[in-house]
Motif scaffolding. Structure first.
Motif, PDB file in Angstrom:
ATOM      1  N   ARG A   1       0.838  -1.203   0.000  1.00 17.13           N
ATOM      2  CA  ARG A   1       0.000   0.000   0.000  1.00 17.13           C
ATOM      3  C   ARG A   1       0.871   1.252   0.000  1.00 17.13           C
ATOM      4  O   ARG A   1       0.616   2.219  -0.719  1.00 17.13           O
ATOM      5  CB  ARG A   1      -0.935  -0.024   1.207  1.00 17.13           C
ATOM      6  CG  ARG A   1      -1.959   1.091   1.207  1.00 17.13           C
ATOM      7  CD  ARG A   1      -2.937   0.955   2.346  1.00 17.13           C
ATOM      8  NE  ARG A   1      -2.228   0.849   3.615  1.00 17.13           N
ATOM      9  CZ  ARG A   1      -2.730   0.314   4.711  1.00 17.13           C
ATOM     10  NH1 ARG A   1      -3.934  -0.183   4.698  1.00 17.13           N
ATOM     11  NH2 ARG A   1      -2.037   0.276   5.823  1.00 17.13           N
TER      12      ARG A   1
ATOM     13  N   HIS B   1     -11.182  -5.054   1.522  1.00 18.01           N
ATOM     14  CA  HIS B   1     -10.329  -3.897   1.236  1.00 18.01           C
ATOM     15  C   HIS B   1      -9.528  -3.477   2.467  1.00 18.01           C
ATOM     16  O   HIS B   1      -8.373  -3.092   2.362  1.00 18.01           O
ATOM     17  CB  HIS B   1     -11.180  -2.728   0.730  1.00 18.01           C
ATOM     18  CG  HIS B   1     -10.424  -1.444   0.615  1.00 18.01           C
ATOM     19  ND1 HIS B   1      -9.425  -1.267  -0.314  1.00 18.01           N
ATOM     20  CD2 HIS B   1     -10.493  -0.291   1.322  1.00 18.01           C
ATOM     21  CE1 HIS B   1      -8.912  -0.046  -0.172  1.00 18.01           C
ATOM     22  NE2 HIS B   1      -9.545   0.557   0.815  1.00 18.01           N
TER      23      HIS B   1
ATOM     24  N   ARG C   1      -8.722  -8.146   6.031  1.00 22.01           N
ATOM     25  CA  ARG C   1      -8.179  -9.069   5.036  1.00 22.01           C
ATOM     26  C   ARG C   1      -7.219 -10.056   5.708  1.00 22.01           C
ATOM     27  O   ARG C   1      -7.305 -11.262   5.507  1.00 22.01           O
ATOM     28  CB  ARG C   1      -7.479  -8.285   3.924  1.00 22.01           C
ATOM     29  CG  ARG C   1      -6.880  -9.139   2.849  1.00 22.01           C
ATOM     30  CD  ARG C   1      -6.430  -8.343   1.636  1.00 22.01           C
ATOM     31  NE  ARG C   1      -5.450  -7.315   1.912  1.00 22.01           N
ATOM     32  CZ  ARG C   1      -5.653  -6.007   1.770  1.00 22.01           C
ATOM     33  NH1 ARG C   1      -6.824  -5.548   1.364  1.00 22.01           N
ATOM     34  NH2 ARG C   1      -4.683  -5.146   2.007  1.00 22.01           N
TER      35      ARG C   1
ATOM     36  N   ALA D   1      -4.785  -7.643  -3.569  1.00 19.08           N
ATOM     37  CA  ALA D   1      -5.817  -6.838  -2.910  1.00 19.08           C
ATOM     38  C   ALA D   1      -5.258  -5.498  -2.457  1.00 19.08           C
ATOM     39  O   ALA D   1      -5.907  -4.449  -2.609  1.00 19.08           O
ATOM     40  CB  ALA D   1      -6.403  -7.589  -1.717  1.00 19.08           C
TER      41      ALA D   1
ATOM     42  N   THR E   1      -4.786  -3.127  -5.428  1.00 19.39           N
ATOM     43  CA  THR E   1      -5.972  -2.771  -6.199  1.00 19.39           C
ATOM     44  C   THR E   1      -6.414  -1.369  -5.799  1.00 19.39           C
ATOM     45  O   THR E   1      -6.689  -1.115  -4.631  1.00 19.39           O
ATOM     46  CB  THR E   1      -7.118  -3.775  -5.944  1.00 19.39           C
ATOM     47  OG1 THR E   1      -6.684  -5.066  -6.354  1.00 19.39           O
ATOM     48  CG2 THR E   1      -8.376  -3.380  -6.712  1.00 19.39           C
TER      49      THR E   1
ATOM     50  N   ARG F   1      -8.585   1.785  -4.965  1.00 19.64           N
ATOM     51  CA  ARG F   1      -9.962   1.928  -4.418  1.00 19.64           C
ATOM     52  C   ARG F   1     -10.472   3.302  -4.709  1.00 19.64           C
ATOM     53  O   ARG F   1      -9.868   4.277  -4.640  1.00 19.64           O
ATOM     54  CB  ARG F   1      -9.986   1.687  -2.904  1.00 19.64           C
ATOM     55  CG  ARG F   1      -9.407   0.379  -2.468  1.00 19.64           C
ATOM     56  CD  ARG F   1     -10.291  -0.774  -2.810  1.00 19.64           C
ATOM     57  NE  ARG F   1      -9.555  -2.004  -2.426  1.00 19.64           N
ATOM     58  CZ  ARG F   1      -9.843  -3.192  -2.887  1.00 19.64           C
ATOM     59  NH1 ARG F   1     -10.786  -3.356  -3.756  1.00 19.64           N
ATOM     60  NH2 ARG F   1      -9.181  -4.228  -2.505  1.00 19.64           N
TER      61      ARG F   1
END
Length: 153
Positions: free
Chosen positions: A69, A88, A93, A148, A151, A153
């Motif tokens: 992230r 998310h 997660r 994830a 990805t 957002r």
């Protein structure tokens, strides 16, 4: 900017190495290397798959996810464009992956060892299986966790 697939491969290999090393350390602490390993009961081999799987599932999702992230935010890695079915929120997660890992690992290890009808394992065999499991679980859970995390957002 690092391509997403290359980043995921690199981080997965790092996760596998770390989780194999941690599996070695904890095996030595819990079972030692000089005595045979009991399969059943609290503190036994099958029981130990619970905490091992939980921690690998948690940490192989949480730590790489936080790093990914941050790398995505800084523009160091390209985003994943394939989407993800995992939650998310990073902590949710990681907990979901950890719980699923625990249930599957304990169930499969209990099933295999029941079918094999083993009650005691030799230390080298038990250690090799735990190291293989640690690396394999990291290989399985790290990539989807990273996808994830990467990805947008």
């Amino acid at each position: 900017m690092m391509p997403t697939a290359a980043y995921i491969r690199r981080e997965t290999l790092i996760s596998m190495a770390i989780n194999t090393a941690l599996s070695l350390a904890f095996f030595c602490l819990v079972f030692g290397l000089g005595r045979r390993v009991p399969v059943w009961g609290v503190g036994g081999y099958v029981f130990d798959f619970g905490p091992q799987a939980f921690m690998i599932g948690l940490m192989a999702t949480l730590v790489p996810g936080a790093l990914a992230r941050n790398a995505l935010r800084k523009g160091l890695v390209a985003p994943w464009t394939g989407g993800s079915r995992l939650p998310h929120v990073l902590l949710l997660r990681a907990l979901a992956v950890a719980l699923a890992s625990t249930l599957i690992a304990v169930g499969v290890s209990a099933g295999v060892l029941t079918i094999a009808d083993w009650t005691i394992l030799s230390p080298p065999f038990a250690l090799l299986a735990k190291l293989t499991f640690g690396a394999a679980l990291a290989l399985i859970v790290t990539p989807p966790g990273l996808r994830a995390a990467l990805t947008p957002r």
